[in-house]
Design a protein around this motif. Structure first.
Motif, PDB file in Angstrom:
ATOM      1  N   UNK A 180       0.841  -1.193   0.000  1.00  0.00           N
ATOM      2  CA  UNK A 180       0.000   0.000   0.000  1.00  0.00           C
ATOM      3  C   UNK A 180       0.874   1.240   0.000  1.00  0.00           C
ATOM      4  N   UNK A 181       0.231   2.392  -0.103  1.00  0.00           N
ATOM      5  CA  UNK A 181       0.961   3.660  -0.048  1.00  0.00           C
ATOM      6  C   UNK A 181       1.626   3.821   1.312  1.00  0.00           C
ATOM      7  N   UNK A 182       0.948   3.376   2.363  1.00  0.00           N
ATOM      8  CA  UNK A 182       1.522   3.463   3.709  1.00  0.00           C
ATOM      9  C   UNK A 182       2.800   2.646   3.820  1.00  0.00           C
ATOM     10  N   UNK A 183       2.774   1.433   3.292  1.00  0.00           N
ATOM     11  CA  UNK A 183       3.970   0.587   3.328  1.00  0.00           C
ATOM     12  C   UNK A 183       5.097   1.212   2.521  1.00  0.00           C
ATOM     13  N   UNK A 184       4.763   1.780   1.371  1.00  0.00           N
ATOM     14  CA  UNK A 184       5.789   2.427   0.546  1.00  0.00           C
ATOM     15  C   UNK A 184       6.401   3.624   1.258  1.00  0.00           C
ATOM     16  N   UNK A 185       5.571   4.409   1.940  1.00  0.00           N
ATOM     17  CA  UNK A 185       6.081   5.565   2.673  1.00  0.00           C
ATOM     18  C   UNK A 185       6.969   5.126   3.832  1.00  0.00           C
ATOM     19  N   UNK A 186       6.556   4.082   4.527  1.00  0.00           N
ATOM     20  CA  UNK A 186       7.362   3.568   5.645  1.00  0.00           C
ATOM     21  C   UNK A 186       8.692   2.998   5.148  1.00  0.00           C
ATOM     22  N   UNK A 187       8.670   2.345   3.983  1.00  0.00           N
ATOM     23  CA  UNK A 187       9.906   1.817   3.422  1.00  0.00           C
ATOM     24  C   UNK A 187      10.845   2.954   3.026  1.00  0.00           C
ATOM     25  N   UNK A 188      10.281   4.030   2.493  1.00  0.00           N
ATOM     26  CA  UNK A 188      11.093   5.185   2.130  1.00  0.00           C
ATOM     27  C   UNK A 188      11.738   5.806   3.362  1.00  0.00           C
ATOM     28  N   UNK A 189      10.979   5.938   4.434  1.00  0.00           N
ATOM     29  CA  UNK A 189      11.535   6.467   5.684  1.00  0.00           C
ATOM     30  C   UNK A 189      12.596   5.535   6.241  1.00  0.00           C
ATOM     31  N   UNK A 190      12.316   4.242   6.171  1.00  0.00           N
ATOM     32  CA  UNK A 190      13.221   3.253   6.763  1.00  0.00           C
ATOM     33  C   UNK A 190      14.564   3.226   6.047  1.00  0.00           C
ATOM     34  N   UNK A 191      14.520   3.179   4.704  1.00  0.00           N
ATOM     35  CA  UNK A 191      15.757   3.050   3.942  1.00  0.00           C
ATOM     36  C   UNK A 191      16.379   4.386   3.573  1.00  0.00           C
ATOM     37  N   UNK A 192      15.580   5.449   3.585  1.00  0.00           N
ATOM     38  CA  UNK A 192      16.122   6.753   3.209  1.00  0.00           C
ATOM     39  C   UNK A 192      16.632   7.574   4.373  1.00  0.00           C
ATOM     40  N   UNK A 193      16.075   7.340   5.564  1.00  0.00           N
ATOM     41  CA  UNK A 193      16.460   8.145   6.736  1.00  0.00           C
ATOM     42  C   UNK A 193      17.043   7.285   7.843  1.00  0.00           C
ATOM     43  N   UNK A 194      16.273   6.278   8.251  1.00  0.00           N
ATOM     44  CA  UNK A 194      16.673   5.482   9.407  1.00  0.00           C
ATOM     45  C   UNK A 194      17.910   4.641   9.138  1.00  0.00           C
ATOM     46  N   UNK A 195      17.950   3.959   7.986  1.00  0.00           N
ATOM     47  CA  UNK A 195      19.072   3.059   7.694  1.00  0.00           C
ATOM     48  C   UNK A 195      20.413   3.782   7.607  1.00  0.00           C
TER      49      UNK A 195
END
Length: 233
Positions: A141-156
Motif C-alpha cells: 500500500x501507499x503506507x507501506x511504501x512511505x514507511x519503506x522510504x523512511x526506513x531506507x532513506x532516513x533510518x538506515x
C-alpha cells in the motif's frame, strides 16, 4: 523330527509375522534394545512431541516478549549479533584471512554489546513508526511504501553511521574519515540488496511485535558481512 521347527525358529517366525510392515527384525534376540530404538525414531508420536515442545518454547518466548519487550529484544540482539560475528570469524578462518588464532571473544563481545544497547533504537523506532503510520490491511500500500522510504532513506543511513562509529569506539580506534566513508559505501552498495527487500517484508508482513526480532535475524547475516569487512579494513 525333520519337519518340526526348533523353538527358536518358531519364535522368530511369529515375531516377523506380528511386526509392523517396513521394520526389519534383528536376526539375533540380543538386538531387541536396538529394535526398540528404531521403533522410537520412526514413531510419529515422538516427532509430534518434538514439534509440540518447539511450539511451547516459542509460545513462552512470545509471552515474555510481550510482557518485557525491551529487555527480551536487547538480550536476543546480544546473542544474535555476537553469534553473527562468531560466524564471521569462522568464515575468515575458512578463507584463511583471519588475523588471530582461535576465537576473538573480545571482538564478538563488541558486536554483542552493540546488540544489547542498540536494540532500544529499533524498539522505539518501529513503535513510533507504526504509531504514526499504522499498518494497513493490504501489505503493498501507499503506507507501506512511505514507511519503506523512511526506513531506507532516513533510518538506515543514520543507523549505519551509528553502528560503524560505535564499533570503532568499542575497538578503541579513531578511524580516518575516508575509511569510514568507504565502509558506508560498501554497506549501501553491497548490503542494500539485502536490506531493501528484507525491510519490505518486515513492514508489509511481519507482526509489529516481531519486527525487531526479524531485524535481528537479518542482522545476523549482515553482521557476518560487516565483521569480515571491518577485520580486513
Amino acid at each position: 523330527m525333520g519337519s518340526e521347527q526348533s523353538p527358536l525358529l518358531l519364535y522368530s517366525s511369529l515375531v516377523k509375522e506380528s511386526a509392523p510392515q517396513g521394520i526389519e527384525q534383528p536376526c539375533q534376540t540380543g538386538a531387541a534394545n536396538n529394535q526398540d530404538e528404531v521403533l522410537n525414531l520412526q514413531n510419529p508420536h515422538a516427532r509430534l512431541s518434538l514439534s509440540r515442545s518447539l511450539s511451547e518454547t516459542w509460545d513462552s518466548y512470545y509471552f515474555i516478549l510481550e510482557k518485557h519487550p525491551l529487555l527480551v529484544k536487547s538480550i536476543t540482539a546480544f546473542f544474535i549479533l555476537g553469534g553473527g560475528d562468531l560466524c564471521g570469524q569462522g568464515l575468515e578462518h575458512w578463507r584463511g584471512t583471519a588475523q588471530v588464532f582461535g576465537i576473538d571473544w573480545v571482538r564478538a563481545g563488541r558486536f554483542a554489546i552493540f546488540g544489547l544497547i542498540g536494540a532500544p533504537w529499533s524498539h522505539y523506532y518501529f513503535h513510533y513508526l507504526d504509531y504514526f503510520l499504522p499498518p494497513s490491511e493490504h501489505p503493498f500500500s501507499v503506507t507501506t511504501a512511505l514507511k519503506l522510504l523512511i526506513d531506507q532513506g532516513i533510518q538506515a543511513p543514520a543507523l549505519l553511521a551509528v553502528i560503524i562509529s560505535a564499533l570503532s569506539i568499542l575497538k578503541g580506534e579513531v578511524r580516518h574519515h575516508f575509511e569510514v566513508m568507504h565502509m558506508l559505501n560498501f554497506c549501501f552498495s553491497s548490503t542494500g540488496k539485502l536490506w531493501i527487500p528484507a525491510s519490505l517484508v518486515n513492514l508489509a508482513f511481519v507482526k509489529p511485535t516481531l519486527r525487531v526480532l526479524y531485524v535481528n535475524v537479518i542482522f545476523f547475516v549482515w553482521t557476518i558481512i560487516l565483521s569480515v569487512m571491518l577485520n580486513q579494513s
